[in-house]
Design a protein around this motif. Structure first.
Motif, mmCIF file in Angstrom:
data_model
loop_
_atom_site.group_PDB
_atom_site.id
_atom_site.type_symbol
_atom_site.label_atom_id
_atom_site.label_comp_id
_atom_site.label_asym_id
_atom_site.label_seq_id
_atom_site.Cartn_x
_atom_site.Cartn_y
_atom_site.Cartn_z
ATOM 1 N N SER A 201 3.132 7.152 3.446
ATOM 2 C CA SER A 201 1.812 6.411 4.106
ATOM 3 C C SER A 201 0.602 7.444 3.603
ATOM 4 C CB SER A 201 1.960 6.551 5.787
ATOM 5 O OG SER A 201 2.415 8.110 6.004
ATOM 6 N N ASP A 202 -0.624 7.213 3.944
ATOM 7 C CA ASP A 202 -1.783 7.646 3.545
ATOM 8 C C ASP A 202 -1.990 9.090 3.525
ATOM 9 O OD1 ASP A 202 -2.336 5.426 2.459
ATOM 10 O OD2 ASP A 202 -3.947 4.733 4.023
ATOM 11 N N ASP B 41 0.858 -1.215 0.073
ATOM 12 C CA ASP B 41 0.133 0.190 0.062
ATOM 13 C C ASP B 41 0.966 1.261 0.170
ATOM 14 O OD1 ASP B 41 -2.264 -1.614 0.129
ATOM 15 O OD2 ASP B 41 -2.691 -1.220 2.046
#
Length: 678
Positions: free
Chosen positions: A43-44, A25
């Motif tokens: 990261s997101d 991801d």
């Protein structure tokens, strides 16, 4: 295999799969113009900010393949953006793999500002310290919440602002050491400043020598009031600039003001001397426009600045003329250069140049109003049409009915400082229990005489019909009639901003006389006052009245010509127009005299958003038609509202409570509209 071993194996496999999934991801790819950039480790939360940065850099470059210089630039900008989000230890490396620029990010922990403390100063309040130290971050983000990202460079820039703040308070030798960052807890870092204040300098006696410009009382009062205040060179320059401006406004084009003072290492009072040399009074001998401008632009400029010719040169008067020319929309930039006569005469010629904007524009608009409901429309505008300087506007809209108009504006009628605005419109509108159709021609002559005073006169003819299957003839008024009317308005405006006023006052008076099928005389008066108690807290007050006199009685007046009360700009506990007599079916019938008074307090809770509390009072009657008659049977409103500042004025939502509702009346009303109530 025991149960414990089995469970342990399952958990191990699950955690390993989750870790692999998380790692997958955190691999992101951006492709543009054939160039692929893959980011590993993002990261997101930060990725939402990083992706636009990468896309922007790809769009700015001309690369068609991933190259080392491109990847290096990408790594630099991505790391810089990480730091701006508070990832102080973030590092981004790069390499080229299979024709793809691969950026590998090690984010580290995102840090936020914790406690802020300054040692060595008593001159700063806690609020001032926070405001100035965090100002660079606030200006970048627009606003700050409780979780302020720690950006070292911006904090260091803020420390410089703190130092300049101290110097403006008279601590001329103040020095603020580079900020020290102390880790306080997970994700929180405290900031420590060490301040070396030094002695404080104060204004001593301020002496103004030489001839003074006209009406110098305010300047002398300000100069005398400086004594004992914190000294700074900026404040000396402000006073010198005000003296220079006052002299130039009075026509002394070459006026010069010099300042002299001696700084003292130990602080204390510092005497200041301002020497004024006025020079001769200059007059404007003519206006020269740039030859590259169009004929229409030159016409508007010549007429706009014509009032200055032969008169004493004045910066304030020229500012008004410049604004009037810019308001036509023909020019996007206007430059005025005063040039002294080379022969030594006390005369100036104004050299005017600028840049013309697009002549044709098409705009669409939409919104919602409590009374009319949804609003949608379009307007086509053609400025400097046929190279005349005039503007043509074509408009079509739906606002509780359809309306179309053709409007021609001559901003310099007969090459004068007056503007002529002529509009032909057709409208069909359905409100309450009736429909009103009109075909109208209106022409208005107006002028902004001074920066504060404006006036207009107008003429109108219209053919109207009103239809209703519910209202009686007395309630509706004439059903088929022609109108011919003349009128005028005059206003004095001392507000700091006509769209978002916070300080000042304004007043206006208007009249309207009708003839042909309908005879009447109407007057309107309004006065408003605004005052800020602080940067965020303000008060506003308003008084307005309208009266209409009809020799045949109010029943012979068309329903839309009567005066009304209640709504977003009068008494806000009533829906629009609904204070006063109503038909059985609920249509407001209006009257001949209305009064309204408003008082409002508002506070800016965050940037551009205000919360307001208000109280209104007003009346509507059919027994009086004198504007100055004392109101009786007052109705009231108390309420709360929100205002969100927009470039065209605030979006306003108000709810007014009715403290004493009568039979059939609602307990209050909600209003949604644009612009201030007054």
């Amino acid at each position: 295999m025991t149960l414990r071993v089995f469970i342990t194996a399952v958990l191990f496999c699950f955690c390993s799969s989750a870790a692999v999934a998380r790692k997958a991801d955190m691999s992101r790819t951006v492709e543009q113009n054939g160039v692929r950039v893959r980011v590993e480790g993002a990261s997101d939360t930060p990725w939402k900010t990083l992706r636009p940065v990468i896309e922007l850099q790809l769009s700015l470059g001309k690369d068609t393949t991933a190259t080392p210089p491109l990847a290096d630039d990408m790594a630099f900008f991505v790391q810089k953006e990480y730091r701006r989000m508070g990832y102080r230890s973030a590092a981004v490396d790069w390499n080229i793999a299979g024709g793809v620029a691969v950026l590998t990010a090690v984010e580290g922990e995102r840090e936020k500002v914790g406690d802020i403390k300054a040692d060595g100063t008593d001159a700063l309040t806690k609020e001032e310290l926070h405001d100035y130290l965090l100002r660079p971050t606030k200006e970048r983000l627009g606003r700050l919440g409780n979780d302020v990202p720690l950006v070292e460079q911006e904090i260091e820039d803020g420390a410089g602002l703190v130092q300049r703040l101290l110097q403006s308070k008279g601590y001329l030798s103040a020095i603020v050491d580079p900020p020290v960052f102390v880790r306080a807890s997970a994700g929180r870092t405290d900031i420590r400043l060490v301040v070396h204040e030094g002695p404080q300098s104060l204004f001593g006696v301020v002496t103004i020598r030489g001839a003074l410009p006209p009406k110098p009382e305010d300047l002398l009062k300000e100069a005398n009031a400086r004594r004992g205040q914190p000294f700074s060179e900026v404040k000396v320059e402000e006073l010198r600039g005000k003296l220079t401006t006052a002299a130039q406004t009075a026509g002394h084009f070459n006026a010069k003001v010099t300042s002299a003072f001696q700084l003292r290492p130990r602080g204390g009072e510092i005497p200041v001397t301002l020497d004024v040399t006025l020079g001769p009074v200059y007059t404007v001998s003519g206006v020269d426009t740039a030859p590259e401008l169009s004929r229409g632009s030159r016409r508007v400029i010549q007429s706009g600045f014509h009032p200055a010719e032969g008169r004493v040169w004045s910066t304030s008067a020229l500012d008004l003329m410049q604004r009037r020319v810019m308001d036509t929309g023909i020019l996007t930039r206007l430059d005025v250069e005063p040039v002294a006569d080379p022969g030594g005469k006390a005369e100036l010629r104004l050299r005017v140049s600028g840049h013309e904007g697009p002549r044709r524009t098409l705009g669409v608009f939409g919104g919602y109003e409590t009374l009319k409901g949804p609003i949608i429309g379009a307007e086509y505008r053609y400025v400097n049409i046929w190279n005349t300087g005039d503007t043509l506007r074509l408009k079509a809209s739906y606002e509780a009915g359809f309306e179309g108009s053709v409007r021609l504006i001559d901003p310099a009628i007969f090459n004068s400082a007056y503007a002529l605005d002529t509009e032909l419109s057709a409208q069909t509108i359905s409100l309450y229990d009736y429909t009103h159709n009109s075909l109208k021609l209106r022409s208005a002559l107006s002028r902004q005489f001074t920066r504060r005073f404006a006036a207009s006169a107008w003429f109108l003819v219209s053919a109207d019909t009103a239809t209703s299957g519910i209202l009686t003839d007395e309630e509706l008024g004439p059903r088929d009639y022609n109108t011919m009317a003349v009128g005028g308005t005059a206003s004095i405006d001392h507000r700091d901003n006509p769209l978002l006023p916070h300080r000042g006052w304004m007043t206006s008076l208007g009249f309207e006389a009708g003839m042909a099928d309908i005879n009447y005389f109407r007057t309107d008066f309004r006065a408003s006052w605004y005052y800020p108690f602080s940067k965020k807290f303000r008060v506003a007050a308003n008084l307005q009245a309208s009266a209409i006199s009809a020799p045949d009685g109010v029943e012979r007046l068309p329903i839309d010509s009567r005066v009304f009360n209640g709504g977003a700009s009068t008494v806000r506990s009533f829906a629009e127009k609904e204070l006063g007599p109503m038909s059985v079916s609920g249509t407001p019938l209006g009257g001949t005299l209305m009064h309204a008074a408003n008082l409002e307090f508002s506070y800016e809770v965050i940037d551009n958003l205000e919360i307001a509390v208000f109280a209104d009072a007003g009346s509507l009657t059919r027994d009086e038609d004198n504007l100055f008659a004392m109101p009786d049977d007052l109705r009231y409103a108390v309420g709360i509202g929100l205002r969100y500042a927009l470039p065209v004025g605030p979006l306003r939502v108000d709810y007014g409570f009715n403290p004493s509702p009568r039979g059939g009346e609602a307990s209050g009303a909600l209003h949604v509209t644009f612009g201030f109530a007054f």
